[in-house]
Design an enzyme around this catalytic site. Structure first.
Site, PDB file in Angstrom:
ATOM      1  N   SER A  17      23.236  14.866 -65.892  1.00 22.72           N
ATOM      2  CA  SER A  17      21.889  15.354 -66.174  1.00 22.72           C
ATOM      3  C   SER A  17      21.498  15.084 -67.627  1.00 22.72           C
ATOM      4  O   SER A  17      20.317  15.074 -67.952  1.00 22.72           O
ATOM      5  CB  SER A  17      21.845  16.858 -65.911  1.00 22.72           C
ATOM      6  N   TYR A  48      19.930  20.611 -65.453  1.00 27.22           N
ATOM      7  CA  TYR A  48      19.911  20.760 -64.002  1.00 27.22           C
ATOM      8  C   TYR A  48      20.411  22.155 -63.592  1.00 27.22           C
ATOM      9  O   TYR A  48      20.128  22.620 -62.491  1.00 27.22           O
ATOM     10  CB  TYR A  48      20.844  19.723 -63.351  1.00 27.22           C
ATOM     11  N   GLY A  49      21.200  22.769 -64.479  1.00 22.96           N
ATOM     12  CA  GLY A  49      21.918  24.002 -64.140  1.00 22.96           C
ATOM     13  C   GLY A  49      21.047  25.150 -63.689  1.00 22.96           C
ATOM     14  O   GLY A  49      21.505  26.055 -63.006  1.00 22.96           O
ATOM     15  N   CYS A  79      28.288  15.258 -63.477  1.00 23.14           N
ATOM     16  CA  CYS A  79      27.639  16.563 -63.636  1.00 23.14           C
ATOM     17  C   CYS A  79      28.116  17.515 -62.530  1.00 23.14           C
ATOM     18  O   CYS A  79      28.015  17.188 -61.340  1.00 23.14           O
ATOM     19  CB  CYS A  79      26.137  16.342 -63.532  1.00 23.14           C
ATOM     20  N   ASN A  80      28.616  18.685 -62.933  1.00 19.48           N
ATOM     21  CA  ASN A  80      29.083  19.661 -61.938  1.00 19.48           C
ATOM     22  C   ASN A  80      27.941  20.164 -61.066  1.00 19.48           C
ATOM     23  O   ASN A  80      28.097  20.357 -59.869  1.00 19.48           O
ATOM     24  CB  ASN A  80      29.729  20.858 -62.640  1.00 19.48           C
ATOM     25  N   THR A  81      26.776  20.389 -61.693  1.00 21.90           N
ATOM     26  CA  THR A  81      25.648  20.921 -60.930  1.00 21.90           C
ATOM     27  C   THR A  81      25.211  19.909 -59.871  1.00 21.90           C
ATOM     28  O   THR A  81      24.954  20.271 -58.721  1.00 21.90           O
ATOM     29  CB  THR A  81      24.482  21.266 -61.889  1.00 21.90           C
ATOM     30  N   GLU A 164      24.264  21.930 -77.008  1.00 20.30           N
ATOM     31  CA  GLU A 164      23.255  20.883 -77.255  1.00 20.30           C
ATOM     32  C   GLU A 164      22.567  21.071 -78.604  1.00 20.30           C
ATOM     33  O   GLU A 164      22.054  20.121 -79.179  1.00 20.30           O
ATOM     34  CB  GLU A 164      22.228  20.872 -76.125  1.00 20.30           C
ATOM     35  N   CYS A 198      31.891  22.824 -66.107  1.00 14.58           N
ATOM     36  CA  CYS A 198      30.641  22.281 -66.657  1.00 14.58           C
ATOM     37  C   CYS A 198      31.015  21.259 -67.732  1.00 14.58           C
ATOM     38  O   CYS A 198      31.947  21.492 -68.521  1.00 14.58           O
ATOM     39  CB  CYS A 198      29.805  23.400 -67.265  1.00 14.58           C
ATOM     40  N   THR A 199      30.277  20.162 -67.742  1.00 13.89           N
ATOM     41  CA  THR A 199      30.581  19.059 -68.660  1.00 13.89           C
ATOM     42  C   THR A 199      30.607  19.470 -70.130  1.00 13.89           C
ATOM     43  O   THR A 199      31.301  18.851 -70.934  1.00 13.89           O
ATOM     44  CB  THR A 199      29.499  17.980 -68.514  1.00 13.89           C
TER      45      THR A 199
HETATM   46  N1  DGL Z   1      25.970  18.621 -66.729  1.00 14.11           N
HETATM   47  C1  DGL Z   1      25.720  19.972 -66.274  1.00 14.11           C
HETATM   48  C2  DGL Z   1      26.956  20.475 -65.495  1.00 14.11           C
HETATM   49  O1  DGL Z   1      28.063  19.977 -65.629  1.00 14.11           O
HETATM   50  C3  DGL Z   1      25.392  20.903 -67.416  1.00 14.11           C
HETATM   51  C4  DGL Z   1      24.045  20.633 -68.036  1.00 14.11           C
HETATM   52  C5  DGL Z   1      22.870  20.964 -67.130  1.00 14.11           C
HETATM   53  O2  DGL Z   1      22.673  22.146 -66.789  1.00 14.11           O
HETATM   54  O3  DGL Z   1      22.163  20.026 -66.785  1.00 14.11           O
HETATM   55  O4  DGL Z   1      26.826  21.397 -64.736  1.00 14.11           O
END
Ligand code: DGL
Length: 280
Positions: A17, A48-49, A79-81, A164, A198-199
């Site tokens: 994301s 995205y979260g 991305c985990n989300t 961030e 989460c990344t």
């Molecule tokens: N990359 C998202 C994750 O690993 C974290 C950042 C986001 O919320 O977009 O869940």
């Protein structure tokens, strides 16, 4: 669709994301340095979260299609989300239509696979975005592989914005790390293993370790994802043949190139030049 996609060997696509997937890319490149990669960050639409299932799925599918169009045969959702909310639908419903020979893999399964050998108490905690926690993807995947493990999750909505904004080492960050860790451990005092789902969270590893009680193992997923990809390519020579190997990485962002250059170095300790790309 399939007829229009490039057929020659191409880079491995790594999608996130935003910037966080750079932590995963770093581990993947260490494990597989000879391969070519394209990193795509949807920085214009991050985070995205906090977004709904429908939107995360729609954005992720658009990004996957773009990565296929520019030559990738294999895409990793770093991305985990996106892995939690979009991966299964893309694998089951979309890939057979787009091109049954292309593949999309996520980061949750490889992270979960290692857990069985790490936890002794069989009580595991997951720290992640609200979206990933609400999706229940981690508990579902863990139960499939290790039905005897009890899982509790805790959303940490402030951690991504703190990282961030370059506050990973800031004093104010201590408050949120301690609070969310305490909330997780309050749910289950027997937790002996915590997954950083989460990344962005590996950048808070020192603080997390400082506030976690002694004896708790913190699992940062990058190296497990990288090892799992290496193993996947070994087991799938037909896909390995389709991956170009010149050791080149290209970066694309849906935001401005200047903005990407400024912030990306927080996540990957090198100068990164990205090209703008439209994804829709
Ligand atoms: N990359 C998202 C994750 O690993 C974290 C950042 C986001 O919320 O977009 O869940």
């Amino acid at each position: 669709m399939k007829e229009k996609l490039p057929k020659t060997p191409g880079p491995i696509g790594v999608f996130d994301s935003g910037y966080g997937g750079l932590t995963i890319l770093g581990n993947i490149r260490l494990a597989l340095p000879d391969y070519d990669y394209i990193y795509l960050g949807d920085n214009a639409r991050t985070p995205y979260g906090t977004r709904s299932f429908e939107i995360v799925y729609e954005f992720t599918l658009q990004a996957v299609n773009k990565l296929f169009e520019i030559g990738c045969h294999l895409v990793i959702l770093a991305c985990n989300t996106a892995s939690a909310k979009a991966l299964r639908t893309i694998q089951i419903n979309d890939l057979p239509v787009i091109d049954p020979e292309r593949r999309v893999l996520g980061v949750i399964r490889p992270t979960v696979e290692c857990i069985g050998h790490i936890t002794r108490s069989r009580h595991v905690g997951v720290l992640a975005t609200s979206g990933t926690i609400k999706s229940e993807s981690y508990p579902m995947e863990i139960r499939k592989l290790f039905p005897d493990i009890e899982v509790h999750g805790q959303a940490c909505p402030m951690w991504v914005p703190l990282v961030e904004n370059n506050e990973a080492h800031g004093l104010g960050t201590d408050y949120f790390v301690q609070k969310d860790l305490d909330n997780l451990l309050y749910k289950d005092r027997k937790i002996d293993t915590i997954i950083l789902g989460c990344t962005h969270y590996p950048l808070l590893l020192n603080k997390i370790k400082r506030f976690a009680p002694e004896g708790i193992t913190i699992v940062s997923q990058g190296e497990y994802v990288a090892e799992s990809l290496k193993d996947y390519l070994h087991r799938h020579p037909e896909m390995d043949e389709k991956c170009a190997k010149n050791g080149i990485t290209r970066y694309y962002t849906t935001e401005s190139e200047d903005k990407f250059r400024e912030s990306a170095s927080i996540f990957l300790n090198e100068k990164i030049i990205a090209q703008h790309i439209a994804v829709e």
